[in-house]
Design a protein around this motif. Sequence first.
Motif, PDB file in Angstrom:
ATOM      1  N   SER A   1       0.082   3.940  -7.107  1.00 33.23           N
ATOM      2  CA  SER A   1       0.742   2.660  -7.358  1.00 33.23           C
ATOM      3  C   SER A   1       0.512   1.712  -6.181  1.00 33.23           C
ATOM      4  O   SER A   1       0.171   2.132  -5.068  1.00 33.23           O
TER       5      SER A   1
ATOM      6  N   GLU B   1       0.679  -5.512  -7.914  1.00 35.12           N
ATOM      7  CA  GLU B   1       1.639  -4.454  -8.252  1.00 35.12           C
ATOM      8  C   GLU B   1       1.415  -3.842  -9.626  1.00 35.12           C
ATOM      9  O   GLU B   1       1.931  -2.750  -9.906  1.00 35.12           O
ATOM     10  N   THR B   2       0.685  -4.512 -10.495  1.00 38.37           N
ATOM     11  CA  THR B   2       0.445  -3.944 -11.828  1.00 38.37           C
ATOM     12  C   THR B   2      -0.741  -2.980 -11.842  1.00 38.37           C
ATOM     13  O   THR B   2      -0.948  -2.279 -12.836  1.00 38.37           O
TER      14      THR B   2
ATOM     15  N   ARG C   1      -3.115   0.287 -10.969  1.00 39.94           N
ATOM     16  CA  ARG C   1      -3.007   1.714 -10.688  1.00 39.94           C
ATOM     17  C   ARG C   1      -4.416   2.243 -10.373  1.00 39.94           C
ATOM     18  O   ARG C   1      -5.047   2.931 -11.169  1.00 39.94           O
TER      19      ARG C   1
ATOM     20  N   SER D   1       2.248  -1.228  -3.899  1.00 38.97           N
ATOM     21  CA  SER D   1       3.506  -1.862  -3.500  1.00 38.97           C
ATOM     22  C   SER D   1       3.278  -3.333  -3.179  1.00 38.97           C
ATOM     23  O   SER D   1       2.140  -3.787  -2.958  1.00 38.97           O
TER      24      SER D   1
END
Length: 389
Positions: free
Chosen positions: A82, A99-100, A102, A84
């Motif tokens: 993830s 933040e979206t 991965r 941050s």
Amino acid sequence: MPRSLASFLALCLMLLGFALPAAAFETRARAAWVYDLTTGTVLMDKNAETPLPPASMSKLMTLNMLFEALRDGRVTLDTRFSVSTRAKNMGGSTMFLNETDRPTVEELIQGIIVLSGNDACVVVAEGLAGTEDNFARLMNDRAKVLGLDNSTFANASGWPNPGQRMSVHDLGRLAVRFITEFPEYYGYFGQHEFPYDNRAPQNRYNRNPLLKLGIGADGLKTGHTEEAGYGLVGSATQGTRRIVFVISGLGTDAERAQESERIVNWAFRQFAEKPVAEKGHEFARAQVWMGDQTEVGLVAAEDVSVLLPGSQLEGVTGEVVYTGPFEAPITQGDTLADLVIKREGLPEAHIPLVADRSVARGGLAPRLRTAFLVLKDKLEGQTGLAVSE
């Protein structure tokens, strides 16, 4: 009786041809370390142990932590991390993560190596240790284990910090570690571009200036801050040889590129790896006590090659050094001596010599003979002499 091997070695090498003299190399870098990995020879050492600001070159330690996690099975190349807000807001070089996202471990490796992404480094740090501060502590602990004695870490990216310091020798150690212990991941360092999600088309290219020159360069990492100057951890192969080098403290990007190319050309053109003897060649014979034989041959355990400056091909000198006589029993292949070859401007080369045969412990007659010799040598004050032949 002591004797010199100079004539033998000189003859061997004279038969192999000549090269231009190895010119002294004066680098403009503040610190430099050049290493011939094939032969284990340090070619240059300028302020190599001085802790200096490493800039993005310290990302190599972050990659080491990630490669170790891959090796240990804690993550895979497909593991997703993830992102941050702290990672997203990192300045400097970036993957442009948000933040979206991965990203996979493989994408993060490429983002760190090719794009020098500071955000990617924080993502890795937080993904492996929870916080970047925890990760920095783990980096420092691991550095001690790896013998990186002149390195301290305050962050994962090389962002300027008084606690972020590495010597060029320590950076070189990491480069050697990647080549020898993580060959399955080393290829990423030679990747020319990585257009992650096509987010920044102009920021997709590897900053390593040597990769496109056709001189065998295949890694590793650049670095630059105002405090650190311009630096590069590099490696290149030509023929059977591989060199690793680190330079730091150059004034401009162009100066870094020029100095890196000069070092690669110097390391390959001014030194040559030359064979000295084949496996099993006998360099000397040594006395044996208490054995069923009185001598043992000191032979090369394998084919012997040394890296030499071109100016020395005519005049190599060497000695066989050991402490003798040897006491039986001796097993064939036991290391008994060193062949020490002196090289101009380079450390001495130490080549192990082994026993050419096994020597069993003798019966009564050899023991009586040895007792006589020991008594004789004690009277003459010669017991346990170091011998050079």
